[in-house]
Design a protein around this motif. Structure first.
Motif, mmCIF file in Angstrom:
data_model
loop_
_atom_site.group_PDB
_atom_site.id
_atom_site.type_symbol
_atom_site.label_atom_id
_atom_site.label_comp_id
_atom_site.label_asym_id
_atom_site.label_seq_id
_atom_site.Cartn_x
_atom_site.Cartn_y
_atom_site.Cartn_z
ATOM 1 N N LEU A 127 6.064 -2.501 -7.833
ATOM 2 C CA LEU A 127 5.785 -1.072 -7.976
ATOM 3 C C LEU A 127 5.519 -0.427 -6.614
ATOM 4 O O LEU A 127 5.933 0.706 -6.362
ATOM 5 N N VAL A 128 4.844 -1.161 -5.742
ATOM 6 C CA VAL A 128 4.600 -0.649 -4.388
ATOM 7 C C VAL A 128 5.925 -0.485 -3.652
ATOM 8 O O VAL A 128 6.159 0.530 -2.989
ATOM 9 N N ARG A 129 6.813 -1.471 -3.762
ATOM 10 C CA ARG A 129 8.137 -1.353 -3.127
ATOM 11 C C ARG A 129 8.882 -0.142 -3.665
ATOM 12 O O ARG A 129 9.545 0.581 -2.908
ATOM 13 N N MET A 130 8.802 0.076 -4.971
ATOM 14 C CA MET A 130 9.475 1.220 -5.574
ATOM 15 C C MET A 130 8.882 2.536 -5.056
ATOM 16 O O MET A 130 9.620 3.480 -4.745
ATOM 17 N N ALA A 131 7.563 2.585 -4.945
ATOM 18 C CA ALA A 131 6.907 3.790 -4.433
ATOM 19 C C ALA A 131 7.275 4.036 -2.975
ATOM 20 O O ALA A 131 7.473 5.190 -2.559
ATOM 21 N N ILE A 132 7.385 2.976 -2.198
ATOM 22 C CA ILE A 132 7.774 3.130 -0.796
ATOM 23 C C ILE A 132 9.199 3.657 -0.700
ATOM 24 O O ILE A 132 9.494 4.492 0.159
#
Length: 163
Positions: A82-87
């Motif tokens: 999810l963090v990768r997606m947000a980035i």
């Protein structure tokens, strides 16, 4: 006595529906690949086109792109993904806010397609969403949207000062 106690799992939103990733696939297609460029194999979506609207374009597409994040949480995607997606959304919003070149970057980067592929790859081991997952996602969405709004306001201010 302690062995008989089970942790209660709370679910704020039901898991993703049976269609699996159909919503995210269609949204990524519309935002990144909807329109073919004649004479080439390249396609662009509504993301770089809406991004041409000063101030509002990149902010609104970042908000819509965040729906794929929500879908990822419902599908049980791990937090680090999810963090990768947000980035990906953040990169697209920040660099997409640059006049002219940002929209070309957005057409090339295709953050929504990247996020859809991450979602497909990591949603196989679906699990029930917990309260801490939702707190994490809400905080992440607030940060992504705040950065997008600040960038839009900064660009609008610079455009106003130049005029």
């Amino acid at each position: 006595m302690k062995d008989d106690v089970r942790e209660i799992q709370m679910e704020l939103v039901p898991p993703a529906p049976d269609q699996k990733d159909e919503f995210a696939r269609v949204l990524a297609y519309i935002l990144d690949d909807l329109i073919p460029i004649p004479g080439t194999k390249y396609r662009v979506g509504l993301d770089p086109i809406i991004g041409l609207i000063p101030g509002l374009g990149d902010t609104s597409t970042a908000a819509v792109s965040s729906l794929i994040l929500v879908h990822g949480l419902r599908a049980g995607v791990p937090r680090v993904v999810l963090v990768r997606m947000a980035i990906n959304i953040l990169i697209n919003s920040i660099l997409g806010a640059l006049p002219g070149l940002g929209d070309l970057f957005s057409a090339w980067f295709k953050s929504n397609q990247r996020n859809y592929l991450l979602l497909r790859r990591h949603s196989a081991g679906a699990r029930v969403s917990t309260v801490s997952d939702w707190i994490f996602l809400i905080a992440l969405l607030v940060v992504v949207l705040a950065v997008a709004v600040i960038m839009a306001l900064a660009i609008a201010y610079m455009a106003y000062r130049m005029a």
